[in-house]
Design a protein around this motif. Sequence first.
Motif, PDB file in Angstrom:
ATOM      1  N   PRO A  10       0.790  -1.219  -0.033  1.00 51.54           N
ATOM      2  CA  PRO A  10      -0.097   0.256   0.014  1.00 51.54           C
ATOM      3  C   PRO A  10       0.693   1.106   0.001  1.00 51.54           C
ATOM      4  CG  PRO A  10      -0.745  -1.606   1.647  1.00 51.54           C
ATOM      5  CD  PRO A  10       0.522  -2.193   1.083  1.00 51.54           C
ATOM      6  N   GLU A  11       2.095   1.096   0.433  1.00 49.49           N
ATOM      7  CA  GLU A  11       2.812   2.388   0.577  1.00 49.49           C
ATOM      8  C   GLU A  11       3.567   2.449  -1.076  1.00 49.49           C
ATOM      9  OE1 GLU A  11       3.725  -0.213   2.563  1.00 49.49           O
ATOM     10  OE2 GLU A  11       2.571   0.444   4.395  1.00 49.49           O
ATOM     11  N   LEU A  12       3.634   1.746  -1.708  1.00 48.37           N
ATOM     12  CA  LEU A  12       4.412   1.885  -3.099  1.00 48.37           C
ATOM     13  C   LEU A  12       3.341   2.255  -4.244  1.00 48.37           C
ATOM     14  CD1 LEU A  12       6.863   1.245  -5.061  1.00 48.37           C
ATOM     15  CD2 LEU A  12       5.425  -1.070  -5.602  1.00 48.37           C
ATOM     16  N   LYS A  13       2.040   2.063  -3.887  1.00 56.21           N
ATOM     17  CA  LYS A  13       1.190   2.486  -4.953  1.00 56.21           C
ATOM     18  C   LYS A  13       0.957   4.267  -5.021  1.00 56.21           C
ATOM     19  CE  LYS A  13      -1.692  -1.678  -4.727  1.00 56.21           C
ATOM     20  NZ  LYS A  13      -3.027  -2.396  -4.276  1.00 56.21           N
ATOM     21  N   PRO A  14       0.764   4.931  -3.794  1.00 52.76           N
ATOM     22  CA  PRO A  14       0.536   6.289  -3.767  1.00 52.76           C
ATOM     23  C   PRO A  14       1.968   6.946  -4.218  1.00 52.76           C
ATOM     24  CG  PRO A  14       0.506   5.354  -1.417  1.00 52.76           C
ATOM     25  CD  PRO A  14       0.501   4.230  -2.529  1.00 52.76           C
ATOM     26  N   LYS A  15       2.961   6.171  -3.931  1.00 55.96           N
ATOM     27  CA  LYS A  15       4.468   6.669  -3.995  1.00 55.96           C
ATOM     28  C   LYS A  15       4.695   6.652  -5.627  1.00 55.96           C
ATOM     29  CE  LYS A  15       9.304   5.683  -3.319  1.00 55.96           C
ATOM     30  NZ  LYS A  15      10.334   4.832  -2.627  1.00 55.96           N
ATOM     31  N   LEU A  16       4.137   5.818  -6.168  1.00 57.54           N
ATOM     32  CA  LEU A  16       4.479   5.894  -7.587  1.00 57.54           C
ATOM     33  C   LEU A  16       3.494   6.624  -8.399  1.00 57.54           C
ATOM     34  CD1 LEU A  16       5.066   1.957  -8.444  1.00 57.54           C
ATOM     35  CD2 LEU A  16       6.870   3.786  -8.398  1.00 57.54           C
ATOM     36  N   THR A  17       2.308   6.580  -8.170  1.00 60.74           N
ATOM     37  CA  THR A  17       1.150   7.429  -8.616  1.00 60.74           C
ATOM     38  C   THR A  17       1.438   8.974  -8.548  1.00 60.74           C
ATOM     39  OG1 THR A  17      -0.422   5.686  -7.996  1.00 60.74           O
ATOM     40  CG2 THR A  17      -1.404   7.993  -8.619  1.00 60.74           C
ATOM     41  N   LEU A  18       1.948   9.465  -7.265  1.00 62.04           N
ATOM     42  CA  LEU A  18       2.339  10.536  -7.028  1.00 62.04           C
ATOM     43  C   LEU A  18       3.583  11.071  -7.999  1.00 62.04           C
ATOM     44  CD1 LEU A  18       1.414  10.860  -3.604  1.00 62.04           C
ATOM     45  CD2 LEU A  18       0.027  12.170  -5.187  1.00 62.04           C
ATOM     46  N   TYR A  34      11.061  -0.050 -10.495  1.00 64.28           N
ATOM     47  CA  TYR A  34      10.367  -0.957  -9.316  1.00 64.28           C
ATOM     48  C   TYR A  34       9.818  -2.172  -9.731  1.00 64.28           C
ATOM     49  CZ  TYR A  34      10.655   3.775  -6.632  1.00 64.28           C
ATOM     50  OH  TYR A  34      10.904   4.538  -6.040  1.00 64.28           O
ATOM     51  N   GLY A  35      10.045  -2.409 -10.996  1.00 63.15           N
ATOM     52  CA  GLY A  35       9.562  -3.855 -11.358  1.00 63.15           C
ATOM     53  C   GLY A  35       8.239  -3.934 -11.485  1.00 63.15           C
ATOM     54  N   VAL A  36       7.495  -3.031 -11.733  1.00 64.35           N
ATOM     55  CA  VAL A  36       5.888  -2.990 -11.712  1.00 64.35           C
ATOM     56  C   VAL A  36       5.331  -2.602 -13.050  1.00 64.35           C
ATOM     57  CG1 VAL A  36       3.757  -1.831 -10.848  1.00 64.35           C
ATOM     58  CG2 VAL A  36       5.757  -2.032  -9.270  1.00 64.35           C
ATOM     59  N   ILE A  41       0.099   1.177 -12.945  1.00 66.78           N
ATOM     60  CA  ILE A  41       0.503   2.592 -12.514  1.00 66.78           C
ATOM     61  C   ILE A  41      -0.469   3.447 -12.846  1.00 66.78           C
ATOM     62  CG2 ILE A  41       2.235   4.481 -12.313  1.00 66.78           C
ATOM     63  CD1 ILE A  41       4.334   2.363 -12.517  1.00 66.78           C
ATOM     64  N   VAL A  42      -0.877   3.113 -14.261  1.00 68.00           N
ATOM     65  CA  VAL A  42      -2.104   3.942 -14.869  1.00 68.00           C
ATOM     66  C   VAL A  42      -3.277   3.693 -14.019  1.00 68.00           C
ATOM     67  CG1 VAL A  42      -3.307   4.177 -17.120  1.00 68.00           C
ATOM     68  CG2 VAL A  42      -0.597   4.064 -17.125  1.00 68.00           C
ATOM     69  N   LYS A  43      -3.616   2.605 -13.772  1.00 68.31           N
ATOM     70  CA  LYS A  43      -5.007   2.303 -13.348  1.00 68.31           C
ATOM     71  C   LYS A  43      -4.777   2.854 -11.692  1.00 68.31           C
ATOM     72  CE  LYS A  43      -5.838  -2.226 -15.210  1.00 68.31           C
ATOM     73  NZ  LYS A  43      -5.950  -3.703 -14.932  1.00 68.31           N
ATOM     74  N   TRP A  44      -3.980   2.710 -11.016  1.00 62.45           N
ATOM     75  CA  TRP A  44      -3.750   3.490  -9.649  1.00 62.45           C
ATOM     76  C   TRP A  44      -3.743   5.070  -9.820  1.00 62.45           C
ATOM     77  CZ3 TRP A  44       1.410   0.180  -8.438  1.00 62.45           C
ATOM     78  CH2 TRP A  44       0.902  -0.783  -8.190  1.00 62.45           C
ATOM     79  N   LYS A  45      -3.136   5.566 -10.788  1.00 58.60           N
ATOM     80  CA  LYS A  45      -3.362   6.819 -11.264  1.00 58.60           C
ATOM     81  C   LYS A  45      -4.898   7.117 -11.393  1.00 58.60           C
ATOM     82  CE  LYS A  45      -2.007  10.512 -14.353  1.00 58.60           C
ATOM     83  NZ  LYS A  45      -1.006  10.651 -15.691  1.00 58.60           N
ATOM     84  N   HIS A  46      -5.594   6.645 -12.327  1.00 65.20           N
ATOM     85  CA  HIS A  46      -7.039   6.922 -12.501  1.00 65.20           C
ATOM     86  C   HIS A  46      -7.825   6.719 -11.287  1.00 65.20           C
ATOM     87  CE1 HIS A  46     -10.444   6.865 -14.867  1.00 65.20           C
ATOM     88  NE2 HIS A  46     -10.967   5.661 -14.366  1.00 65.20           N
TER      89      HIS A  46
END
Length: 64
Positions: A10-18, A34-36, A41-46
Motif C-alpha cells: 500500500p505504500e508503493l502505490k501512492p508513491k508511484l502514482t504521485l 520498481y519492477g511494476v 501504475i496507470v490504473k492506480w493513477k486513474h
Amino acid sequence: MSRKRRNHSPELKPKLTLATLKGDQILSELSQWYGVNSNFIVKWKHWLLTQSSKVLASDKFSRR
C-alpha cells in the motif's frame, strides 16, 4: 508450474502514482525501476484521480 501472484504494498502505490503526477520520472522509468507493470501504475493513477474527491469530502477531513 504457475507463478505466485505479486501483491504491491500500500505504500508503493501512492508513491508511484504521485511520482507520475508530479512528472519527476516518466512512466516507463518508474515501471522498470520498481519492477511494476506500467498498466498498474496507470490504473492506480486513474483510481486516485476519480476517488480523491470522495476521500476529501468525507467527514474525517471536513470537521477540522
